[in-house]
Design a protein around this motif. Structure first.
Motif, short mmCIF file in Angstrom:
data_model
loop_
_atom_site.label_atom_id
_atom_site.label_comp_id
_atom_site.label_asym_id
_atom_site.label_seq_id
_atom_site.Cartn_x
_atom_site.Cartn_y
_atom_site.Cartn_z
N ASP A 112 71.13 23.70 21.86
CA ASP A 112 72.30 22.84 20.61
C ASP A 112 70.82 22.79 19.22
N GLY A 113 71.70 22.47 18.52
CA GLY A 113 70.66 22.36 17.48
C GLY A 113 71.63 21.62 16.38
N LYS A 114 70.67 20.48 15.13
CA LYS A 114 70.91 19.67 14.60
C LYS A 114 69.89 19.48 12.97
N ILE A 115 70.27 19.29 12.01
CA ILE A 115 69.40 18.71 10.80
C ILE A 115 70.82 18.85 10.15
N ASP A 116 69.63 17.06 9.46
CA ASP A 116 70.34 16.18 8.71
C ASP A 116 69.57 15.33 7.50
N ILE A 117 70.18 15.83 6.35
CA ILE A 117 69.19 16.10 5.18
C ILE A 117 70.04 14.68 4.73
N SER A 118 69.36 13.94 4.36
CA SER A 118 70.21 12.48 3.37
C SER A 118 69.34 12.44 2.39
N LYS A 119 70.46 11.44 1.83
CA LYS A 119 68.98 10.16 0.33
C LYS A 119 67.75 9.93 1.03
N TYR A 120 68.22 9.57 2.83
CA TYR A 120 67.12 8.27 3.32
C TYR A 120 65.72 9.37 4.04
N GLY A 121 66.33 10.31 4.40
CA GLY A 121 65.36 11.35 4.40
C GLY A 121 66.04 12.49 5.68
N ILE A 122 65.35 13.42 6.79
CA ILE A 122 65.94 14.40 7.24
C ILE A 122 65.36 14.11 8.71
N SER A 123 66.14 14.93 9.48
CA SER A 123 66.19 14.88 11.02
C SER A 123 65.55 16.18 11.18
N GLU B 57 64.04 25.47 30.21
CA GLU B 57 64.81 24.84 29.16
C GLU B 57 62.91 24.28 28.31
N ALA B 58 63.74 24.49 26.57
CA ALA B 58 62.72 23.78 25.15
C ALA B 58 63.28 23.26 24.75
N HIS B 59 63.02 21.81 24.01
CA HIS B 59 63.30 21.35 22.50
C HIS B 59 62.51 20.25 22.32
N GLY B 60 63.11 20.34 21.13
CA GLY B 60 62.39 20.03 19.70
C GLY B 60 62.99 18.96 19.11
N GLY B 61 62.30 17.80 18.17
CA GLY B 61 62.68 17.47 17.50
C GLY B 61 61.79 16.44 16.58
N LEU B 62 61.75 16.43 15.31
CA LEU B 62 61.46 15.77 14.04
C LEU B 62 62.13 14.91 12.73
N GLY B 63 61.44 13.32 13.32
CA GLY B 63 62.90 12.28 11.60
C GLY B 63 62.12 12.15 11.73
N ILE B 64 61.92 11.59 9.72
CA ILE B 64 61.29 10.85 9.25
C ILE B 64 62.37 10.10 7.94
N THR B 65 62.54 8.82 7.98
CA THR B 65 63.68 8.00 6.85
C THR B 65 63.47 7.40 6.50
N ALA B 66 63.79 7.00 5.39
CA ALA B 66 62.95 5.60 4.09
C ALA B 66 63.69 4.68 4.36
#
Length: 167
Positions: A4-15, A58-67
């Motif tokens: 499973d994977g997801k990338i979200d880029i919006s005006k508030y940030g990236i995850s 199993e391997a997992h990772g994530g990073l999120g920064i929002t404004a």
């Protein structure tokens, strides 16, 4: 096996988040919980037991920064590989605005696991640490905490409004 994977880029940030897992074997879980109180004075707990025999990776990772002030900032990384049998117990306790959890397990076989996560925002500060190793016989431990500072702030504001004759 799943991924499973997801990338979200919006005006508030990236995850971004990704996870891959493969498992073969048998697994069982039993759990129960109890809670007393409501509002700022509450106590609770949960206990869970797990058992697994087989092989997994199993391997997992994530990073999120929002404004925005409602968003969360944090990270989550971890990986595990294991072949054999293991059993664990876990529990958590909630008192007021804080929840602490711990799990511990024993294993036989071969494998290793590790993980670290931290998240702040949306009224919470959360952290989690997971470590384990097995060479014929092994053990793992996970420690976590969650502080609900958002609810504490609301309750303090409500109390001040209640006692303030000018409000």
């Amino acid at each position: 096996a799943n991924a499973d994977g997801k990338i979200d880029i919006s005006k508030y940030g990236i995850s971004a988040f990704g996870k891959a897992e493969a498992k073969a074997g048998a697994e069982g879980t039993v759990d129960g919980n109890i809670q007393a109180g409501n509002g700022p004075i509450k106590l609770g707990g949960e206990v869970k037991g797990n058992a697994f025999a087989g092989a997994s990776a199993e391997a997992h990772g994530g990073l999120g920064i929002t404004a925005n002030d409602k968003g969360e900032t944090g990270f989550d990384v971890g990986a595990s590989a294991f072949s054999g049998a293991k059993a664990s117990v876990e529990g958590d306790v909630t008192a007021g605005y804080a929840t602490a959890g711990i799990s511990a397990g024993v294993s036989t076989g071969a494998g290793a696991e590790g993980g670290l996560s931290f998240k702040a925002g949306n009224g919470h500060i959360k952290a989690d640490l997971d470590l384990g190793a097995t060479v014929l016989v092994g053990a793992n431990v996970n420690v976590s905490f969650d502080i609900d500072y958002g609810q504490a702030e609301k309750d303090i504001d409500g109390f001040i409004s209640w006692i303030n004759p000018f409000d």
